[in-house]
Design a protein around this motif. Structure first.
Motif, short mmCIF file in Angstrom:
data_model
loop_
_atom_site.label_atom_id
_atom_site.label_comp_id
_atom_site.label_asym_id
_atom_site.label_seq_id
_atom_site.Cartn_x
_atom_site.Cartn_y
_atom_site.Cartn_z
N TYR A 182 0.82 -1.22 0.00
CA TYR A 182 0.00 0.00 0.00
C TYR A 182 0.85 1.26 0.00
O TYR A 182 0.48 2.26 -0.62
N LEU A 183 2.01 1.23 0.65
CA LEU A 183 2.87 2.41 0.72
C LEU A 183 3.46 2.78 -0.64
O LEU A 183 3.79 3.93 -0.87
N GLY A 184 3.62 1.80 -1.53
CA GLY A 184 4.50 1.97 -2.68
C GLY A 184 3.89 2.60 -3.91
O GLY A 184 2.67 2.69 -4.06
N GLU A 185 4.79 2.99 -4.83
CA GLU A 185 4.37 3.67 -6.05
C GLU A 185 4.40 2.78 -7.28
O GLU A 185 4.06 3.23 -8.38
N HIS A 186 4.79 1.53 -7.12
CA HIS A 186 4.88 0.64 -8.27
C HIS A 186 3.60 -0.18 -8.43
O HIS A 186 2.98 -0.59 -7.46
N LEU A 187 3.23 -0.44 -9.66
CA LEU A 187 2.00 -1.13 -9.99
C LEU A 187 2.02 -2.55 -9.43
O LEU A 187 2.93 -3.33 -9.71
N TYR A 188 1.03 -2.88 -8.62
CA TYR A 188 0.87 -4.23 -8.07
C TYR A 188 0.16 -5.08 -9.12
O TYR A 188 -1.04 -5.32 -9.06
N ASP A 189 0.93 -5.57 -10.09
CA ASP A 189 0.35 -6.18 -11.28
C ASP A 189 0.74 -7.65 -11.45
O ASP A 189 0.56 -8.22 -12.53
N VAL A 190 1.24 -8.28 -10.39
CA VAL A 190 1.76 -9.65 -10.53
C VAL A 190 0.65 -10.66 -10.77
O VAL A 190 0.93 -11.80 -11.14
N HIS A 191 -0.60 -10.28 -10.56
CA HIS A 191 -1.72 -11.19 -10.82
C HIS A 191 -2.55 -10.73 -12.02
O HIS A 191 -3.66 -11.22 -12.23
N ASP B 186 7.38 -12.08 -2.89
CA ASP B 186 8.52 -11.77 -3.77
C ASP B 186 8.34 -10.38 -4.38
O ASP B 186 9.31 -9.61 -4.50
N PHE B 187 7.10 -10.04 -4.74
CA PHE B 187 6.84 -8.69 -5.25
C PHE B 187 7.21 -7.65 -4.20
O PHE B 187 7.89 -6.65 -4.50
N VAL B 188 6.76 -7.86 -2.98
CA VAL B 188 7.02 -6.90 -1.90
C VAL B 188 8.52 -6.74 -1.68
O VAL B 188 9.05 -5.61 -1.63
N PRO C 44 12.46 -3.53 -0.76
CA PRO C 44 13.25 -4.29 0.22
C PRO C 44 13.48 -3.51 1.52
O PRO C 44 13.74 -2.31 1.50
N GLY C 45 13.39 -4.23 2.64
CA GLY C 45 13.69 -3.62 3.93
C GLY C 45 12.76 -2.47 4.27
O GLY C 45 11.63 -2.37 3.80
N ALA C 46 13.28 -1.57 5.11
CA ALA C 46 12.55 -0.35 5.47
C ALA C 46 12.76 0.64 4.32
O ALA C 46 13.59 1.55 4.39
N PHE C 47 12.01 0.45 3.27
CA PHE C 47 12.34 1.01 1.95
C PHE C 47 12.26 2.53 1.89
O PHE C 47 13.13 3.18 1.31
N TYR C 48 11.23 3.11 2.47
CA TYR C 48 11.02 4.55 2.33
C TYR C 48 11.58 5.30 3.54
O TYR C 48 11.16 5.07 4.68
N ALA C 49 12.48 6.22 3.28
CA ALA C 49 13.13 6.96 4.36
C ALA C 49 12.15 7.89 5.08
O ALA C 49 12.40 8.27 6.23
N SER D 251 12.10 -13.44 10.40
CA SER D 251 11.18 -13.03 9.34
C SER D 251 10.33 -11.84 9.74
O SER D 251 9.81 -11.12 8.88
N ALA D 252 10.15 -11.65 11.04
CA ALA D 252 9.32 -10.53 11.52
C ALA D 252 10.07 -9.21 11.51
O ALA D 252 9.44 -8.15 11.68
N HIS D 253 11.38 -9.25 11.35
CA HIS D 253 12.19 -8.03 11.33
C HIS D 253 12.56 -7.64 9.91
O HIS D 253 12.61 -8.49 9.02
N LEU D 254 12.81 -6.36 9.72
CA LEU D 254 13.22 -5.83 8.41
C LEU D 254 14.53 -5.06 8.55
O LEU D 254 14.72 -4.33 9.53
N ALA D 255 15.39 -5.19 7.57
CA ALA D 255 16.63 -4.42 7.55
C ALA D 255 16.31 -2.93 7.51
O ALA D 255 15.50 -2.48 6.70
N GLY D 256 16.93 -2.17 8.41
CA GLY D 256 16.75 -0.73 8.44
C GLY D 256 15.58 -0.26 9.29
O GLY D 256 15.41 0.94 9.48
N ALA D 257 14.78 -1.20 9.82
CA ALA D 257 13.64 -0.83 10.66
C ALA D 257 14.06 -0.77 12.12
O ALA D 257 15.14 -1.21 12.50
N GLU D 258 13.19 -0.20 12.95
CA GLU D 258 13.31 -0.33 14.40
C GLU D 258 12.74 -1.70 14.74
O GLU D 258 11.53 -1.91 14.69
N ASN D 259 13.61 -2.65 15.06
CA ASN D 259 13.19 -4.03 15.27
C ASN D 259 13.14 -4.37 16.76
O ASN D 259 14.13 -4.20 17.47
N LEU D 260 11.98 -4.83 17.22
CA LEU D 260 11.77 -5.17 18.62
C LEU D 260 11.48 -6.66 18.73
O LEU D 260 10.81 -7.25 17.87
#
Length: 233
Positions: A89-98, A136-138, A143-148, A194-203
């Motif tokens: 939902y955050l992203g600007e790329h077309l979710y068209d994989v289906h 895989d699309f996501v 990837p990761g905490a994508f948007y600064a 799997s619950a953590h993302l690179a660049g995120a605040e991970n708890l």
């Protein structure tokens, strides 16, 4: 005043499962709305199909909350699959994989409306064939905490170690499908890594299980919420 908060339920969950969490957050000063899903609303997504029906309901809710509260942004909480669906939902790329149908929206570029994305027990990776297309699309697109300009907070539970023995077999199997190995810690469904993302605040929260139906503490339990609630401030 804190920004309003929107909760996106996890896979096959309805809004009713999050009423107590909504009430607790609201009483703590964080006005909260749940995407009004019923369990049957997930049926069109079964078998790894498109999450478009859920994304459309999420967008309707966010739009209404921004209007109702006259707010410039919201905080978004995604439980389980709701976390990675929120990343689409955050992203600007077309979710068209289906595939794409006429007269439907496939990109929302919603990051300008979202201050914090908090994911609770979200499997941000998967080796299961039914979910690979979506995840895989996501992960390839965002990837990761994508948007600064979005604050990512990823919360994992450490309650059950996956082993091939009674009482831990479900966790072992779920962890293996999610991160590729069963002998690790997690919330009984989603492994910590799997619950953590690179660049995120991970708890990582001790003794926290995956869902309100897991028994014991979960991410929305009265005693657990204060451990991550401050990120909504």
């Amino acid at each position: 005043m804190p920004l309003p908060t929107v909760i996106l339920p996890g896979y096959l969950a309805g809004a009713i499962d999050y009423r107590r969490l909504q009430q607790q957050l609201t009483e703590a000063g964080y006005p909260t709305v749940i995407v009004p899903l019923l369990k049957r609303d997930w049926v069109p997504t079964l078998g790894g199909r498109s999450m478009l029906p859920i994304l459309e309901r999420l967008h309707e809710t966010v739009t209404q909350v921004l209007q109702d509260y006259n707010a410039p942004q919201i905080n978004l909480i995604g439980h389980s699959a709701g976390g990675w669906i929120s990343r689409i939902y955050l992203g600007e790329h077309l979710y068209d994989v289906h595939g794409v149908q006429a007269n439907r929206t496939y990109t929302w570029n919603a990051r300008s409306w979202v201050s914090h994305l908090i994911t609770l027990g979200t499997p941000h990776t998967s080796f299961e064939r039914w979910t690979r297309t979506n995840l895989d699309f996501v992960n390839l697109t965002y990837p990761g905490a994508f948007y600064a300009d979005v604050n990512y907070v990823c919360v994992a539970g450490k309650a059950i170690y996956g082993e091939r023995r009674p009482g831990s077999w479900l966790a072992y199997s779920s962890y293996q499908l999610t991160c590729g190995k069963g002998n690790c810690w997690g919330d009984g469904i989603c492994p910590i890594e799997s619950a953590h993302l690179a660049g995120a605040e991970n708890l990582t929260l001790e003794q926290v299980r995956h869902s309100p139906r897991s028994g014991g503490l979960w991410y929305g339990s009265l005693e657990v919420v204060p451990q991550w609630m401050s990120y909504l401030a």
